[in-house]
Design a protein around this motif. Structure first.
Motif, PDB file in Angstrom:
ATOM      1  N   ARG A   1       0.803  -1.076   0.204  1.00 12.91           N
ATOM      2  CA  ARG A   1      -0.080   0.004  -0.013  1.00 12.91           C
ATOM      3  C   ARG A   1       0.833   1.137   0.200  1.00 12.91           C
ATOM      4  O   ARG A   1       0.583   2.293  -0.724  1.00 12.91           O
ATOM      5  CB  ARG A   1      -0.834   0.235   1.336  1.00 12.91           C
ATOM      6  CG  ARG A   1      -2.149  -0.860   1.194  1.00 12.91           C
ATOM      7  CD  ARG A   1      -2.821  -0.738   2.571  1.00 12.91           C
ATOM      8  NE  ARG A   1      -3.886   0.135   2.593  1.00 12.91           N
ATOM      9  CZ  ARG A   1      -4.929   0.004   2.661  1.00 12.91           C
ATOM     10  NH1 ARG A   1      -5.672  -1.225   2.905  1.00 12.91           N
ATOM     11  NH2 ARG A   1      -5.931   0.966   2.911  1.00 12.91           N
TER      12      ARG A   1
ATOM     13  N   ALA B   1       2.475   1.669  -3.377  1.00 13.05           N
ATOM     14  CA  ALA B   1       1.614   1.934  -4.222  1.00 13.05           C
ATOM     15  C   ALA B   1       1.132   3.551  -4.259  1.00 13.05           C
ATOM     16  O   ALA B   1       1.363   4.546  -5.261  1.00 13.05           O
ATOM     17  CB  ALA B   1       0.303   1.244  -4.348  1.00 13.05           C
TER      18      ALA B   1
ATOM     19  N   ILE C   1      -4.135   5.756   0.077  1.00 17.34           N
ATOM     20  CA  ILE C   1      -4.874   4.508  -0.591  1.00 17.34           C
ATOM     21  C   ILE C   1      -6.002   4.175   0.350  1.00 17.34           C
ATOM     22  O   ILE C   1      -5.966   3.685   1.435  1.00 17.34           O
ATOM     23  CB  ILE C   1      -4.000   3.350  -0.461  1.00 17.34           C
ATOM     24  CG1 ILE C   1      -2.529   3.316  -1.334  1.00 17.34           C
ATOM     25  CG2 ILE C   1      -4.631   2.006  -1.140  1.00 17.34           C
ATOM     26  CD1 ILE C   1      -2.688   3.534  -2.754  1.00 17.34           C
TER      27      ILE C   1
ATOM     28  N   PHE D   1      -7.438  -1.553  -0.627  1.00 12.93           N
ATOM     29  CA  PHE D   1      -6.648  -2.294  -1.582  1.00 12.93           C
ATOM     30  C   PHE D   1      -6.895  -3.857  -1.672  1.00 12.93           C
ATOM     31  O   PHE D   1      -6.505  -4.328  -0.597  1.00 12.93           O
ATOM     32  CB  PHE D   1      -4.985  -2.154  -1.042  1.00 12.93           C
ATOM     33  CG  PHE D   1      -3.996  -2.510  -1.995  1.00 12.93           C
ATOM     34  CD1 PHE D   1      -3.292  -1.509  -2.646  1.00 12.93           C
ATOM     35  CD2 PHE D   1      -3.280  -3.498  -2.362  1.00 12.93           C
ATOM     36  CE1 PHE D   1      -2.098  -1.772  -3.495  1.00 12.93           C
ATOM     37  CE2 PHE D   1      -2.582  -4.055  -3.079  1.00 12.93           C
ATOM     38  CZ  PHE D   1      -1.806  -2.992  -3.699  1.00 12.93           C
TER      39      PHE D   1
ATOM     40  N   GLU E   1      -6.417  -7.446  -2.602  1.00 16.88           N
ATOM     41  CA  GLU E   1      -5.331  -8.091  -3.614  1.00 16.88           C
ATOM     42  C   GLU E   1      -6.242  -9.381  -3.833  1.00 16.88           C
ATOM     43  O   GLU E   1      -5.779 -10.303  -4.670  1.00 16.88           O
ATOM     44  CB  GLU E   1      -4.061  -8.331  -2.956  1.00 16.88           C
ATOM     45  CG  GLU E   1      -3.338  -7.232  -2.881  1.00 16.88           C
ATOM     46  CD  GLU E   1      -1.702  -7.551  -2.387  1.00 16.88           C
ATOM     47  OE1 GLU E   1      -1.037  -8.166  -3.229  1.00 16.88           O
ATOM     48  OE2 GLU E   1      -1.393  -7.364  -1.199  1.00 16.88           O
TER      49      GLU E   1
ATOM     50  N   VAL F   1      -7.805  -1.104  -6.512  1.00 13.74           N
ATOM     51  CA  VAL F   1      -7.221   0.037  -5.774  1.00 13.74           C
ATOM     52  C   VAL F   1      -7.748   1.227  -5.951  1.00 13.74           C
ATOM     53  O   VAL F   1      -8.098   1.604  -6.876  1.00 13.74           O
ATOM     54  CB  VAL F   1      -5.720   0.197  -6.022  1.00 13.74           C
ATOM     55  CG1 VAL F   1      -4.771   1.372  -5.250  1.00 13.74           C
ATOM     56  CG2 VAL F   1      -4.647  -1.124  -6.259  1.00 13.74           C
TER      57      VAL F   1
ATOM     58  N   ALA G   1      -7.786   5.113  -4.768  1.00 13.55           N
ATOM     59  CA  ALA G   1      -6.641   6.072  -4.155  1.00 13.55           C
ATOM     60  C   ALA G   1      -7.352   7.548  -4.219  1.00 13.55           C
ATOM     61  O   ALA G   1      -7.849   7.542  -5.373  1.00 13.55           O
ATOM     62  CB  ALA G   1      -5.366   5.968  -4.869  1.00 13.55           C
TER      63      ALA G   1
ATOM     64  N   ARG H   1      -1.097   3.044 -12.808  1.00 13.88           N
ATOM     65  CA  ARG H   1      -1.514   1.840 -12.703  1.00 13.88           C
ATOM     66  C   ARG H   1      -0.520   0.905 -13.307  1.00 13.88           C
ATOM     67  O   ARG H   1      -0.147  -0.367 -12.742  1.00 13.88           O
ATOM     68  CB  ARG H   1      -2.884   1.698 -13.648  1.00 13.88           C
ATOM     69  CG  ARG H   1      -3.202   0.120 -13.745  1.00 13.88           C
ATOM     70  CD  ARG H   1      -4.553  -0.091 -14.611  1.00 13.88           C
ATOM     71  NE  ARG H   1      -4.523   0.624 -15.891  1.00 13.88           N
ATOM     72  CZ  ARG H   1      -3.888   0.197 -17.039  1.00 13.88           C
ATOM     73  NH1 ARG H   1      -3.341  -0.912 -16.941  1.00 13.88           N
ATOM     74  NH2 ARG H   1      -4.023   0.917 -18.011  1.00 13.88           N
TER      75      ARG H   1
ATOM     76  N   VAL I   1      -4.165  -4.382 -12.485  1.00 18.14           N
ATOM     77  CA  VAL I   1      -4.676  -3.671 -11.488  1.00 18.14           C
ATOM     78  C   VAL I   1      -5.800  -2.646 -12.125  1.00 18.14           C
ATOM     79  O   VAL I   1      -5.569  -2.382 -13.262  1.00 18.14           O
ATOM     80  CB  VAL I   1      -3.618  -2.782 -10.890  1.00 18.14           C
ATOM     81  CG1 VAL I   1      -4.043  -1.654  -9.963  1.00 18.14           C
ATOM     82  CG2 VAL I   1      -2.382  -3.594 -10.101  1.00 18.14           C
TER      83      VAL I   1
ATOM     84  N   LEU J   1      -7.233   0.610 -11.253  1.00 16.72           N
ATOM     85  CA  LEU J   1      -6.814   2.005 -10.235  1.00 16.72           C
ATOM     86  C   LEU J   1      -7.867   2.807 -10.151  1.00 16.72           C
ATOM     87  O   LEU J   1      -8.499   3.426 -11.395  1.00 16.72           O
ATOM     88  CB  LEU J   1      -5.636   2.609 -10.850  1.00 16.72           C
ATOM     89  CG  LEU J   1      -5.182   3.586  -9.819  1.00 16.72           C
ATOM     90  CD1 LEU J   1      -5.040   3.303  -8.297  1.00 16.72           C
ATOM     91  CD2 LEU J   1      -3.780   4.379 -10.529  1.00 16.72           C
TER      92      LEU J   1
END
Ligand code: GDP
Ligand code: MG
Length: 292
Positions: A180, A183, A207, A210, A212, A219, A221, A250, A261, A263
């Motif tokens: 995190r 990122a 963030i 997140f 996973e 994600v 943000a 990203r 990902v 984003l």
């Protein structure tokens, strides 16, 4: 017997500290920029070989703080100095003979760790200037964090100063910080690359989620700025700039996590957050020691 310890990399803004950390661990961990003050808190990278483990702390540049965020940044650098077994005092070789660390950092006493003077960016110096500098500072290590020249010598000098100790972390760890954190830093770096003047310094990234366990990794943000006018700049005409930042960031996060990902990127205003201790706490920055 193995050797292990904490190695702090300190110096003025833009000396190349983050570039050096990335070079040492062989991976992009710390964000780098031609714009000064890109590193805001310590970033940890771990370098382990058969006999030695270095826990390397990249730090914000030593500077005179003008507001709370800069106080926090200086605090992070000073704390790293206190923790270090070995200190690499990095400076830009083009600046000539560096001042002693106690003076450069305005320390009240000598740090306990051994100090290694390292002169970076020698790729930008003529052989003649390199020779002159080495006769002026014979104990210094000359290197280029960018090309890698001199980095092995630096590691040898650091290793010689490390205490005998068992490893502090598992030998395949490369950092103590979370995905995190990295990122958020990659998003901030991308915004830094694409913006100019005051806006980059006013950016913080948080963030919010997140996941996973999802595919692609999800994600969410938020990029915070200090004023409405900065928000407009960050979003850009018809949202073009924030979309571009999102696309580039990203891809960087995908490299970090090794998978696709999604984003979800937002922009919000948090008035004058750089001067506000509560906001600094919220973003996880080291607080000025008087306000902890
Ligand atoms: P920091 O503020 O000390 O962390 O500095 P950065 O690592 O962010 O680097 C500042 C700028 O100097 C970036 O544009 C780097 O690419 C550049 N830089 C760092 N090391 C070298 C080097 O050895 N040679 C050259 N030519 N540029 C470097
Ligand atoms: Mg840096």
């Amino acid at each position: 017997m193995t050797k292990a310890g904490i190695v702090a990399v300190v110096g003025k803004p833009n000396a190349g500290k983050s570039t050096l950390l990335n070079r040492l661990v062989g991976q992009k961990l710390s964000i780098t920029s031609e714009k000064p003050q890109s590193t805001r808190d310590r970033v940890v990278g771990i370098l382990t070989d058969a006999t030695t483990q270095m826990v390397i702390l990249d730090t914000p540049g030593l500077l005179d703080p003008a507001y709370a965020l800069q106080q926090a940044m200086r605090g992070a650098a000073i704390a790293a100095l206190d923790d270090a077994d070995v200190i690499v005092h990095l400076s830009d070789a083009r600046d000539g003979v560096p001042p002693r660390l106690v003076e450069a950092a305005e320390l009240s006493r000598e740090p306990k760790g051994a100090v290694i003077v390292a002169l970076n960016k020698i790729d930008l110096l003529s052989q003649q200037d390199q020779d002159a500098l080495i006769s002026a500072v014979p104990d210094a290590v000359q290197l280029s964090a960018l090309t890698g020249e001199g980095v092995t010598q630096l590691l040898d000098v650091v290793r010689a100063q490390l205490p005998e100790s068992p490893f502090l972390y598992p030998d395949d760890d490369i950092s103590t910080q979370s995905v995190r954190f990295f990122a958020a830093e990659l998003i901030r770096e991308t915004a830094l690359e694409q913006l100019s003047e005051e806006v980059p310094y006013s950016i913080a990234c948080e963030i919010e989620e997140f996941r996973e366990d999802r595919s692609p990794v999800y994600v969410r943000a938020v990029v915070y700025v200090e004023r409405e006018s900065q928000k407009r700049i960050l979003i850009g005409d018809k949202g073009r700039r924030i979309r571009e930042i999102g696309t580039v960031a990203r891809k960087k996060i995908e490299t970090l996590v090794g998978t696709q990902v999604y984003l979800d990127l937002w922009v919000k205003v948090l008035q004058n957050w750089r001067r506000d201790v509560a906001s600094l706490r919220r973003f996880g920055y080291h607080l000025p020691s008087s306000q902890r």
